[in-house]
Design an enzyme around this catalytic site. Structure first.
Site, PDB file in Angstrom:
ATOM      1  N   SER A  59     -14.438   8.829   6.563  1.00  0.00           N
ATOM      2  CA  SER A  59     -13.655   9.995   6.147  1.00  0.00           C
ATOM      3  C   SER A  59     -14.294  10.910   5.119  1.00  0.00           C
ATOM      4  O   SER A  59     -13.773  11.993   4.865  1.00  0.00           O
ATOM      5  CB  SER A  59     -12.314   9.548   5.592  1.00  0.00           C
ATOM      6  N   LYS A  62      -8.837  14.993  -3.409  1.00  0.00           N
ATOM      7  CA  LYS A  62      -8.074  14.670  -2.192  1.00  0.00           C
ATOM      8  C   LYS A  62      -6.683  14.188  -2.592  1.00  0.00           C
ATOM      9  O   LYS A  62      -6.552  13.427  -3.570  1.00  0.00           O
ATOM     10  CB  LYS A  62      -8.827  13.582  -1.420  1.00  0.00           C
ATOM     11  N   SER A 109     -10.993  12.022   7.446  1.00  0.00           N
ATOM     12  CA  SER A 109      -9.711  12.489   6.986  1.00  0.00           C
ATOM     13  C   SER A 109      -9.782  13.435   5.785  1.00  0.00           C
ATOM     14  O   SER A 109      -8.845  14.207   5.556  1.00  0.00           O
ATOM     15  CB  SER A 109      -8.824  11.297   6.620  1.00  0.00           C
TER      16      SER A 109
HETATM   17  N1  GLN Z   1     -11.211   8.198  11.172  1.00  0.00           N
HETATM   18  C1  GLN Z   1     -11.029   6.861  10.691  1.00  0.00           C
HETATM   19  C2  GLN Z   1      -9.561   6.490  10.780  1.00  0.00           C
HETATM   20  O1  GLN Z   1      -8.834   7.242  11.310  1.00  0.00           O
HETATM   21  C3  GLN Z   1     -11.545   6.742   9.285  1.00  0.00           C
HETATM   22  C4  GLN Z   1     -10.586   7.206   8.266  1.00  0.00           C
HETATM   23  C5  GLN Z   1     -11.076   7.040   6.854  1.00  0.00           C
HETATM   24  O2  GLN Z   1     -12.243   6.777   6.607  1.00  0.00           O
HETATM   25  N2  GLN Z   1     -10.136   7.129   5.935  1.00  0.00           N
HETATM   26  O3  GLN Z   1      -9.144   5.468  10.348  1.00  0.00           O
END
Ligand code: GLN
Length: 487
Positions: A179, A80, A155
């Site tokens: 994410s 990532k 994400s």
């Molecule tokens: N969807 C969540 C957010 O927008 C989690 C994101 C993540 O785990 N990095 O913060």
């Protein structure tokens, strides 16, 4: 697609070590395949074709010299793009980090390399890992390999999509509130969030430091166990990693759940509007029972406050962590007449709308006069959520349920931030409590989109969680053993 691309990483490494396949052949095959799938999927921000071939040759040479490069010998792995790979760009899918080259390898990357892995490229994400669909990337759109009109989840959407599309054997993501698990569920691959502190975050661009964990996407539970074994353990560069023994996770995988108690929050399944997801998860619970587990009802009374708590805590920590992007030290810089103006121009242009929203929310929550009301109170409710889990885990060894309220939605479908935040309703509580948790593919909906089950276990019960998931995976093989048509 060549059969070699459809085996798991454990088997690929075995073949490379046994000289049944060369690392170079495997890597070239994968890179050629990626070039075919990428125009439609867009999982990678960058593929390092020359670098990957060079790494693969080094593995083959070592094997030729009679050395053993390790348990991930020749396995192509994607990273990532908020995790550093030395000498390569780290963009966090933001314009803010324009031109920033990582000065060092993240500890996880260093450990993967030391185990023989071949790092093939960097994957797309929601900007600074803030989002649930990958649509907040400032650089590119990633599409779900099962239906390219749908999102891959976020994400870590690029990392989930490339493993599903067979353009990486394993990939790394980061999980702050879901994410890894949400895109894992949307793309039909395993997404594993290790216990908080199990894996070093040195070299991960920090989002919310009390929640962030790095973990793998894989196509088999044994690959998750193997990569966790390689990456876990004490790192002096991350003080949240204890000097606690790293079990031999792959060796501890079982095939039965005899004597285990699995907790289920009945309400989640009974009240879920999407019956296809509820039914698939419900029948996976029946499989757990057939494997010998005793199913017990558990309650998590404060979990419903998870999203509210998370968006205070994570935004507050993000507002502080992201203050380092000021036009002076990293990436983008917009020249102006004075320092303050330079900060404003740089941050105003560099950050996208969702990142700005989080910074503003977080700064407000931390400001004098509001601190107790928001951050202080969120911390207290966070403790209550963790206590709910402690109480539940007195009655059971792991908790099973849905990973997401629905399958992958269409790109552009969720335009307001709140509906996007609700995607993480089931995954956030585990992050707040520091549990280990994973999404495991358990079926498909009528449209052919994957459905994931969420399995959670107490902090540092990673071995037990992986073992249970492995047993369940064996019973589900026949129903989930599919490859997206695009691959
Ligand atoms: N969807 C969540 C957010 O927008 C989690 C994101 C993540 O785990 N990095 O913060």
């Amino acid at each position: 697609m060549d059969e070699l691309l459809n085996i798991d990483a454990t088997e690929a490494a075995r073949r490379v070590r046994a000289r049944e396949a060369s690392a170079e052949a495997l890597t070239s095959l994968l890179l050629e395949h990626a070039q075919k799938t990428e125009p439609a999927v867009g999982a990678y921000l960058r593929l390092d074709i020359d670098g990957a071939i060079e790494q693969a040759r080094a593995i083959d040479n070592a094997i030729g010299d009679g050395k053993d490069p390790g348990p991930l010998s020749g396995v192509p792995i994607a990273i990532k793009d908020n995790i550093h790979v030395k000498g390569q760009l780290t963009t966090c899918a933001s314009k803010m980090l324009d031109g920033f080259n990582a000065p060092y390898d993240a500890t996880v990357v260093e450990r993967l390399r030391a185990a023989g892995a071949v790092i093939v490229g960097k994957t797309n994400l929601d900007e600074f890992a803030m989002g649930s669909s990958c649509e907040n990337s400032a650089l590119q759109q990633t599409h779900n390999p099962w239906d390219v009109t749908h999102v891959p989840g976020g994400s870590s959407g690029g990392s989930a999509a490339c493993v599903a599309a067979r353009s990486a054997f394993i990939s790394l993501g980061s999980d702050t509130g879901g994410s890894i698990r949400l895109p894992g569920s949307f793309c039909g691959v395993i997404g594993y969030k290790p216990s908080y502190g199990r894996v070093s975050r040195y070299g991960l661009v920090a989002f919310a430091s009390s929640l962030d964990q790095i973990g793998p996407f894989t196509r088999s539970v044994r690959d998750a166990a193997l990569s966790l074994r390689v990456m876990a353990g004490r790192d002096v560069m991350d003080s949240t990693t204890p000097a606690r023994e790293v079990p031999d996770y792959p060796a501890l995988l079982g095939d039965s759940l005899k004597g285990k108690r699995v907790g289920v929050v009945r309400r989640y399944l009974d009240e879920m509007p999407n019956r296809e997801v509820a039914d698939a998860v419900g029948s996976a619970v029946t499989n757990l029972e057939k494997l010998g587990a005793e199913i017990v009802d558990v309650e998590l009374p404060h979990a419903e406050y998870g999203i509210a708590v998370y968006y205070v805590v994570a935004s507050a920590e993000a507002s502080s962590n992201l203050s380092r992007f000021d036009g002076v030290r990293y990436g983008l810089r917009k020249e102006a007449d004075n320092l303050l103006e330079m900060y404003k121009q740089t941050r105003g242009e560099g950050f996208g709308p969702e990142v700005k929203r989080r910074i503003m929310l977080g700064t407000y929550a931390l400001s004098a006069g509001h601190y107790d009301e928001f951050y202080g109170r969120a911390g207290k409710v966070r403790t209550l959520i963790a206590r709910d889990f402690e109480a539940a885990f007195e009655k059971c060894d792991l908790i099973a349920g849905p990973c997401a309220p629905f399958t992958a939605f269409k790109s552009g479908e969720k335009s307001d931030p709140l509906s996007m935040y609700l995607c993480d309703v089931y995954t956030i509580p585990a992050s707040l409590a520091g549990l280990c948790a994973m999404s495991l593919p358990v079926g498909f909906d009528k449209a052919g989109l994957p459905i994931g089950m969420h399995l959670q276990a107490p902090p540092y019960a990673d071995a037990e969680l992986l073992s249970a998931a492995h047993a369940l995976e064996l019973t589900l093989k026949a129903s989930v053993d599919r490859v997206p048509a695009i691959a």
